[in-house]
Design a protein around this motif. Structure first.
Motif, PDB file in Angstrom:
ATOM      1  N   ALA A  61      63.201   9.755  43.427  1.00 20.53           N
ATOM      2  CA  ALA A  61      63.679   8.373  43.505  1.00 20.53           C
ATOM      3  C   ALA A  61      63.308   7.600  42.249  1.00 20.53           C
ATOM      4  CB  ALA A  61      63.095   7.689  44.739  1.00 20.53           C
ATOM      5  N   LEU A  62      62.043   7.718  41.825  1.00 23.75           N
ATOM      6  CA  LEU A  62      61.605   6.995  40.626  1.00 23.75           C
ATOM      7  C   LEU A  62      62.325   7.512  39.376  1.00 23.75           C
ATOM      8  CD1 LEU A  62      57.764   6.673  41.294  1.00 23.75           C
ATOM      9  CD2 LEU A  62      59.546   4.934  41.574  1.00 23.75           C
ATOM     10  N   SER A  63      62.547   8.833  39.318  1.00 23.17           N
ATOM     11  CA  SER A  63      63.281   9.403  38.190  1.00 23.17           C
ATOM     12  C   SER A  63      64.708   8.880  38.146  1.00 23.17           C
ATOM     13  CB  SER A  63      63.296  10.937  38.287  1.00 23.17           C
ATOM     14  OG  SER A  63      61.995  11.466  38.235  1.00 23.17           O
ATOM     15  N   HIS A  64      65.333   8.818  39.313  1.00 24.17           N
ATOM     16  CA  HIS A  64      66.710   8.341  39.379  1.00 24.17           C
ATOM     17  C   HIS A  64      66.802   6.891  38.911  1.00 24.17           C
ATOM     18  CE1 HIS A  64      70.852   8.645  40.683  1.00 24.17           C
ATOM     19  NE2 HIS A  64      70.735   7.493  41.324  1.00 24.17           N
ATOM     20  N   VAL A  65      65.871   6.061  39.389  1.00 28.25           N
ATOM     21  CA  VAL A  65      65.863   4.657  38.977  1.00 28.25           C
ATOM     22  C   VAL A  65      65.581   4.540  37.481  1.00 28.25           C
ATOM     23  CG1 VAL A  65      64.647   2.456  39.208  1.00 28.25           C
ATOM     24  CG2 VAL A  65      65.202   3.794  41.244  1.00 28.25           C
ATOM     25  N   GLY A  66      64.563   5.265  37.014  1.00 29.30           N
ATOM     26  CA  GLY A  66      64.184   5.178  35.605  1.00 29.30           C
ATOM     27  C   GLY A  66      65.279   5.643  34.660  1.00 29.30           C
ATOM     28  N   PHE A  67      65.861   6.798  34.936  1.00 30.91           N
ATOM     29  CA  PHE A  67      66.917   7.314  34.064  1.00 30.91           C
ATOM     30  C   PHE A  67      68.184   6.477  34.161  1.00 30.91           C
ATOM     31  CE2 PHE A  67      64.464  11.382  34.212  1.00 30.91           C
ATOM     32  CZ  PHE A  67      64.310  11.532  32.841  1.00 30.91           C
ATOM     33  N   SER A  68      68.458   5.925  35.344  1.00 36.68           N
ATOM     34  CA  SER A  68      69.632   5.053  35.489  1.00 36.68           C
ATOM     35  C   SER A  68      69.461   3.785  34.656  1.00 36.68           C
ATOM     36  CB  SER A  68      69.849   4.689  36.960  1.00 36.68           C
ATOM     37  OG  SER A  68      70.161   5.837  37.724  1.00 36.68           O
ATOM     38  N   LEU A  69      68.252   3.226  34.671  1.00 33.19           N
ATOM     39  CA  LEU A  69      67.976   2.042  33.853  1.00 33.19           C
ATOM     40  C   LEU A  69      68.097   2.370  32.365  1.00 33.19           C
ATOM     41  CD1 LEU A  69      64.950   0.406  35.718  1.00 33.19           C
ATOM     42  CD2 LEU A  69      67.284  -0.504  35.503  1.00 33.19           C
ATOM     43  N   LYS A  70      67.562   3.521  31.975  1.00 31.21           N
ATOM     44  CA  LYS A  70      67.657   3.942  30.578  1.00 31.21           C
ATOM     45  C   LYS A  70      69.115   4.093  30.159  1.00 31.21           C
ATOM     46  CE  LYS A  70      66.230   7.623  27.410  1.00 31.21           C
ATOM     47  NZ  LYS A  70      65.757   6.682  26.383  1.00 31.21           N
ATOM     48  N   LYS A  71      69.914   4.669  31.044  1.00 29.27           N
ATOM     49  CA  LYS A  71      71.335   4.840  30.754  1.00 29.27           C
ATOM     50  C   LYS A  71      72.031   3.491  30.607  1.00 29.27           C
ATOM     51  CE  LYS A  71      75.540   6.673  32.918  1.00 29.27           C
ATOM     52  NZ  LYS A  71      76.077   7.337  34.148  1.00 29.27           N
ATOM     53  N   ALA A  72      71.730   2.544  31.517  1.00 28.43           N
ATOM     54  CA  ALA A  72      72.349   1.220  31.460  1.00 28.43           C
ATOM     55  C   ALA A  72      71.941   0.475  30.201  1.00 28.43           C
ATOM     56  CB  ALA A  72      71.971   0.423  32.702  1.00 28.43           C
ATOM     57  N   ILE A  73      70.652   0.559  29.843  1.00 27.89           N
ATOM     58  CA  ILE A  73      70.171  -0.124  28.641  1.00 27.89           C
ATOM     59  C   ILE A  73      70.802   0.469  27.390  1.00 27.89           C
ATOM     60  CG2 ILE A  73      68.121  -0.525  27.219  1.00 27.89           C
ATOM     61  CD1 ILE A  73      66.521  -0.699  29.844  1.00 27.89           C
ATOM     62  N   SER A  74      70.905   1.808  27.352  1.00 25.18           N
ATOM     63  CA  SER A  74      71.531   2.470  26.201  1.00 25.18           C
ATOM     64  C   SER A  74      72.980   2.041  26.045  1.00 25.18           C
ATOM     65  CB  SER A  74      71.444   3.992  26.359  1.00 25.18           C
ATOM     66  OG  SER A  74      70.105   4.426  26.384  1.00 25.18           O
TER      67      SER A  74
END
Length: 221
Positions: free
Chosen positions: A78-91
Motif C-alpha cells: 500500500a505504501l509503495s503504491h501511494v509513494g510511486f503513484s505520487l512520484k509518477k504524478a509529480i514527475s
C-alpha cells in the motif's frame, strides 16, 4: 555524434528507464492490493449472508501464524503504491503535463476516474487508518467481530465514510484495471476491449459488493 549529444541521450535513456520502473512498481503493487480487495470482499460477504460462518472464518484467519507477515506485506504494498503513484504524478507535473484528462473513447466515466485517482487514493488512505483503528487496534475478541462491525456502521459518519471508500475503490479499478495492463506491456489492440470490460466488471463487483455489505450490516444493528 558528439560526446555532448551522447551524454544527453544517456540522460534521456536513464529518465525513461526511471519512468518505466515507477510505472512497473505502481502496477505491481496495485495488482497485489486488488487481490487483497477481492479476497477481503469474499470474506466480508459472509458477514451479511452467513454470520456464523463469518465469525468462524475470522477466528480461523486470526490464528494463522503467517498473518502478521501478510499484513506487513500488504502495508508495504500500500505504501509503495501511494509513494510511486505520487512520484509518477509529480514527475508528470514537472515535465509540464498539465493537460485536462479527456476520454478519447468518449467515455466520461473513464475520464472522471482517471482525473480523480489522487483524491480517491487519499480518501482510501484515510479510510484505511480509520478502519484499522476501529477494527484492528484493538482487534475484537473471537466471536465479537460481527458485533463490532455493526456497531461501527451504526454511526452515520462511519457509514458515509465506508460507502465513500467503496465508491473510491470502484473508480480506482475503473482506471487502474486497464492502466496496470498498459504499464506491464500487456495491453494491445487485440485484447484492449476484453481487458477494459473485465476491469469495468470487477470495479462494479467491488463497488456493489462492499456497498451492499455495508448497508445490510448497518440496517441489522
Amino acid at each position: 555524434m558528439s560526446s555532448r549529444s551522447f551524454g544527453f541521450d544517456n540522460v534521456c535513456d536513464a529518465e525513461l528507464m526511471g519512468v518505466s520502473v515507477v510505472r512497473f512498481w505502481v502496477a505491481l503493487s496495485g495488482s497485489m492490493l486488488v487481490v487483497f480487495v477481492l479476497v477481503h470482499l469474499a470474506g466480508v460477504l459472509l458477514a451479511a449472508l452467513a454470520p456464523a460462518s463469518f465469525e468462524s472464518y475470522a477466528a480461523s484467519l486470526h490464528r494463522v501464524a503467517l498473518l502478521p507477515f501478510l499484513e506487513i506485506g500488504l502495508l508495504v504494498a500500500a505504501l509503495s503504491h501511494v509513494g510511486f503513484s505520487l512520484k509518477k504524478a509529480i514527475s508528470n507535473r514537472l515535465a509540464g503535463n498539465h493537460a485536462n484528462l479527456v476520454s478519447r473513447r468518449q467515455d466520461p466515466l473513464a475520464a472522471f476516474a482517471a482525473a480523480n485517482q489522487a483524491i480517491g487514493g487519499l480518501l482510501l488512505l484515510l479510510f484505511l487508518g480509520l478502519h484499522l483503528s476501529q477494527l484492528r487496534w484493538p482487534r475484537p475478541e473471537a466471536g465479537e467481530e460481527l458485533v463490532a462491525l455493526r456497531v461501527v456502521l451504526s454511526q452515520p459518519f462511519n457509514l458515509a465514510i465506508y460507502l465513500a471508500a467503496a465508491l473510491a475503490v470502484g473508480l480506482h479499478l475503473v482506471h487502474g484495471g486497464e492502466a496496470v495492463h498498459r504499464s506491464l506491456g500487456l495491453l494491445d489492440p487485440v485484447n484492449a476491449v476484453r481487458i477494459r470490460k473485465a476491469a469495468r466488471g470487477m470495479a462494479w463487483l467491488v463497488l456493489g459488493g462492499f456497498s451492499l455489505v455495508t448497508l445490510l450490516l448497518a440496517a441489522h444493528y
